[in-house]
Design an enzyme around this catalytic site. Structure first.
Site, PDB file in Angstrom:
ATOM      1  N   ALA A   1       0.844  -1.197   0.000  1.00  0.00           N
ATOM      2  CA  ALA A   1       0.000   0.000   0.000  1.00  0.00           C
ATOM      3  C   ALA A   1       0.878   1.245   0.000  1.00  0.00           C
ATOM      4  O   ALA A   1       1.250   1.766   1.053  1.00  0.00           O
ATOM      5  CB  ALA A   1      -0.936  -0.015   1.205  1.00  0.00           C
TER       6      ALA A   1
ATOM      7  N   GLY B   1       1.422   9.171  -6.462  1.00  0.00           N
ATOM      8  CA  GLY B   1       1.629   7.957  -7.237  1.00  0.00           C
ATOM      9  C   GLY B   1       3.109   7.697  -7.391  1.00  0.00           C
ATOM     10  O   GLY B   1       3.773   7.193  -6.490  1.00  0.00           O
TER      11      GLY B   1
ATOM     12  N   PHE C   1      -5.369   2.216  -5.823  1.00  0.00           N
ATOM     13  CA  PHE C   1      -4.712   1.385  -6.846  1.00  0.00           C
ATOM     14  C   PHE C   1      -3.938   0.239  -6.198  1.00  0.00           C
ATOM     15  O   PHE C   1      -2.853  -0.120  -6.668  1.00  0.00           O
ATOM     16  CB  PHE C   1      -3.768   2.212  -7.725  1.00  0.00           C
ATOM     17  CG  PHE C   1      -4.369   3.455  -8.301  1.00  0.00           C
ATOM     18  CD1 PHE C   1      -5.678   3.483  -8.760  1.00  0.00           C
ATOM     19  CD2 PHE C   1      -3.617   4.616  -8.392  1.00  0.00           C
ATOM     20  CE1 PHE C   1      -6.224   4.639  -9.291  1.00  0.00           C
ATOM     21  CE2 PHE C   1      -4.155   5.784  -8.930  1.00  0.00           C
ATOM     22  CZ  PHE C   1      -5.466   5.796  -9.376  1.00  0.00           C
TER      23      PHE C   1
ATOM     24  N   GLN D   1      14.070  -4.468  -8.323  1.00  0.00           N
ATOM     25  CA  GLN D   1      13.501  -5.801  -8.553  1.00  0.00           C
ATOM     26  C   GLN D   1      12.095  -5.695  -9.119  1.00  0.00           C
ATOM     27  O   GLN D   1      11.733  -6.408 -10.070  1.00  0.00           O
ATOM     28  CB  GLN D   1      13.479  -6.585  -7.239  1.00  0.00           C
ATOM     29  CG  GLN D   1      12.812  -7.958  -7.337  1.00  0.00           C
ATOM     30  CD  GLN D   1      12.954  -8.728  -6.047  1.00  0.00           C
ATOM     31  OE1 GLN D   1      14.051  -9.142  -5.682  1.00  0.00           O
ATOM     32  NE2 GLN D   1      11.846  -8.938  -5.345  1.00  0.00           N
ATOM     33  N   GLU D   2      11.293  -4.811  -8.539  1.00  0.00           N
ATOM     34  CA  GLU D   2       9.925  -4.620  -9.039  1.00  0.00           C
ATOM     35  C   GLU D   2       9.942  -4.165 -10.491  1.00  0.00           C
ATOM     36  O   GLU D   2       9.155  -4.648 -11.327  1.00  0.00           O
ATOM     37  CB  GLU D   2       9.197  -3.598  -8.178  1.00  0.00           C
ATOM     38  CG  GLU D   2       7.789  -3.278  -8.671  1.00  0.00           C
ATOM     39  CD  GLU D   2       7.079  -2.238  -7.829  1.00  0.00           C
ATOM     40  OE1 GLU D   2       5.978  -1.804  -8.232  1.00  0.00           O
ATOM     41  OE2 GLU D   2       7.611  -1.864  -6.759  1.00  0.00           O
TER      42      GLU D   2
ATOM     43  N   GLY E   1      -7.049  -6.213 -38.134  1.00  0.00           N
ATOM     44  CA  GLY E   1      -8.137  -5.444 -38.706  1.00  0.00           C
ATOM     45  C   GLY E   1      -9.250  -5.190 -37.703  1.00  0.00           C
ATOM     46  O   GLY E   1      -9.019  -5.037 -36.506  1.00  0.00           O
TER      47      GLY E   1
ATOM     48  N   GLY F   1       6.425   3.023 -11.029  1.00  0.00           N
ATOM     49  CA  GLY F   1       7.109   4.265 -11.386  1.00  0.00           C
ATOM     50  C   GLY F   1       6.879   4.518 -12.861  1.00  0.00           C
ATOM     51  O   GLY F   1       7.213   3.681 -13.709  1.00  0.00           O
TER      52      GLY F   1
ATOM     53  N   GLU G   1       8.213   8.246 -17.293  1.00  0.00           N
ATOM     54  CA  GLU G   1       8.827   9.558 -17.171  1.00  0.00           C
ATOM     55  C   GLU G   1       9.788   9.591 -15.981  1.00  0.00           C
ATOM     56  O   GLU G   1      10.869  10.192 -16.049  1.00  0.00           O
ATOM     57  CB  GLU G   1       7.739  10.631 -17.016  1.00  0.00           C
ATOM     58  CG  GLU G   1       6.947  10.906 -18.282  1.00  0.00           C
ATOM     59  CD  GLU G   1       6.014   9.767 -18.674  1.00  0.00           C
ATOM     60  OE1 GLU G   1       5.742   9.617 -19.877  1.00  0.00           O
ATOM     61  OE2 GLU G   1       5.553   9.017 -17.777  1.00  0.00           O
TER      62      GLU G   1
END
Length: 380
Positions: free
Chosen positions: A127, A134, A159, A244-245, A342, A367, A370
């Site tokens: 969390a 963010g 999120f 690592q993430e 298509g 992350g 940017e």
């Protein structure tokens, strides 16, 4: 996927077959139902634990295998199968949250929770993100105030992957607002503590079966022993764990991009337009040749970074390069592949449509890209 990859040995190759069987028997038959429901069955976690595919990097003394390469195999196989939702579930639990408990938890915390995470008895979330914080985690507002032998946590997170299923969460909160980045701390918070509540399961563009939630902390009391690492040490811990993430996001991205490419090659060999098989047209062949080249370069780069991670040599900038470049490449590959389908590509029932939607978040979470560019630029 490339065969004979030097980063893996025979143990991981055998394990890959086991993961493929698990994906085929336990995820594939249920996937569409989970996508519609917006959440996987809790039973999936227990079955994943029984199959040995959760938190494989955990040392044997806590029930794991002790090698992160097994984690990467799980993510590759789930992503290549096209199951981004369960991939996200497993990543948040095994590849992201677990490291904070393993590296910063007390021995009592490790003994209590790591075996349960390996077995699937306990699901973990991390969390960090908030409505106003963010990629810039320094803007978070969740507070943890020391009160005797407890910390009292108040705030809101959003999120949060595994937010609906989680039994425990690794929570970032400010313990000293005046100290800036050195005023944040990490806590392990059990979901059954008074004041812990879950908001709605958020609807998303992709990754539909990965439950993603709001979480609220209303004066949640946790003992001082639930502090992970040192008070004020959250930023340092995150800087150590985030490479690592970010690498595992690159692993998921390239496997999913490879799947999009492979199903597109099969499609163009069958589809006809203007009296010809579109796979025989020069534009098709040249476009696919470019995508194949990008994929092969990407696989080699990711494997190099995975080897560095296992050896304890992965740097923040190289992990950021992997996350940025591979997720951007995934976007290019899936977009071009979708074009070859298509009008059918716009229909959710076609796998390429789901792969396209699922790819977009890879450039945002862990992350934003940017932020990755800023990290890389600092090394120039």
């Amino acid at each position: 996927m490339l065969s004979h990859r030097k980063v893996y040995d025979d143990d991981q190759r055998m394990f890959r077959q086991s993961v493929r069987r698990f994906v085929s028997s336990e995820i594939e038959p249920n996937f569409e139902r989970w996508e519609a429901a917006g959440i996987v069955d809790r039973e999936l976690w227990r079955k994943a634990g029984e199959s040995g595919i959760l938190c494989a990097q955990v040392p044997e003394e806590y029930g794991g295998i002790g090698d992160f390469r097994f984690n990467a195999v799980v993510i590759e196989e789930c992503s290549y199968a096209g199951f981004a939702g369960p991939t996200g579930n497993f990543t948040a639990h095994s590849d992201v949250s677990c490291g904070y408990i393993l590296d910063y938890g007390s021995e009592n915390i490790r003994k209590t929770w790591l075996p349960r995470m390996v077995s699937g008895e306990a699901v973990c979330a991390i969390a960090m993100s908030e409505p106003a914080a963010g990629s810039d985690i320094r803007g978070l507002r969740t507070r943890a105030v020391r009160d005797g032998d407890d910390y009292v946590i108040s705030g809101q997170k959003t999120f949060i992957s595994n937010g609906q299923h989680c039994d425990i969460a690794v929570v970032v909160a400010k313990t000293d607002p005046a100290a800036g980045s050195r005023g944040m701390s990490l806590f392990l918070v059990e979901a059954d503590r008074p004041g812990f509540s879950r908001g709605r399961n958020l609807e998303k563009l992709g990754h539909h079966s990965a439950d993603t939630s709001e979480i609220f902390f209303d004066n949640v009391r946790v003992p001082v022993t639930n502090l992970l690492g040192q008070e004020g040490g959250a930023m340092a811990a995150m800087m150590a764990e985030l490479p690592q993430e970010r690498l595992i996001i690159a692993v998921a991205s390239i496997a999913a991009a490879q799947k999009a490419f492979d199903i597109t090659v099969d499609h163009v060999r069958q589809r006809r337009a203007f009296g010809s098989v579109i796979g025989d047209m020069q534009n098709t062949r040249f476009k696919l040749a470019e995508l194949k080249a990008e994929l092969q370069v990407g696989w080699v780069f990711v494997d190099q970074r995975l080897a560095e991670l296992v050896q304890g040599e992965l740097t923040s900038d190289r992990a950021s390069i992997a996350k940025m470049w591979v997720s951007e490449m995934q976007g290019r590959v899936v977009d071009q592949c979708l074009q070859f389908f298509g009008g059918y590509s716009f229909m959710r029932e076609y796998e390429i449509c789901r792969l396209y939607a699922d790819a977009r978040v890879q450039r945002i979470y862990g992350g934003s890209n940017e932020v990755m560019r800023e990290i890389i630029a600092r090394t120039l």
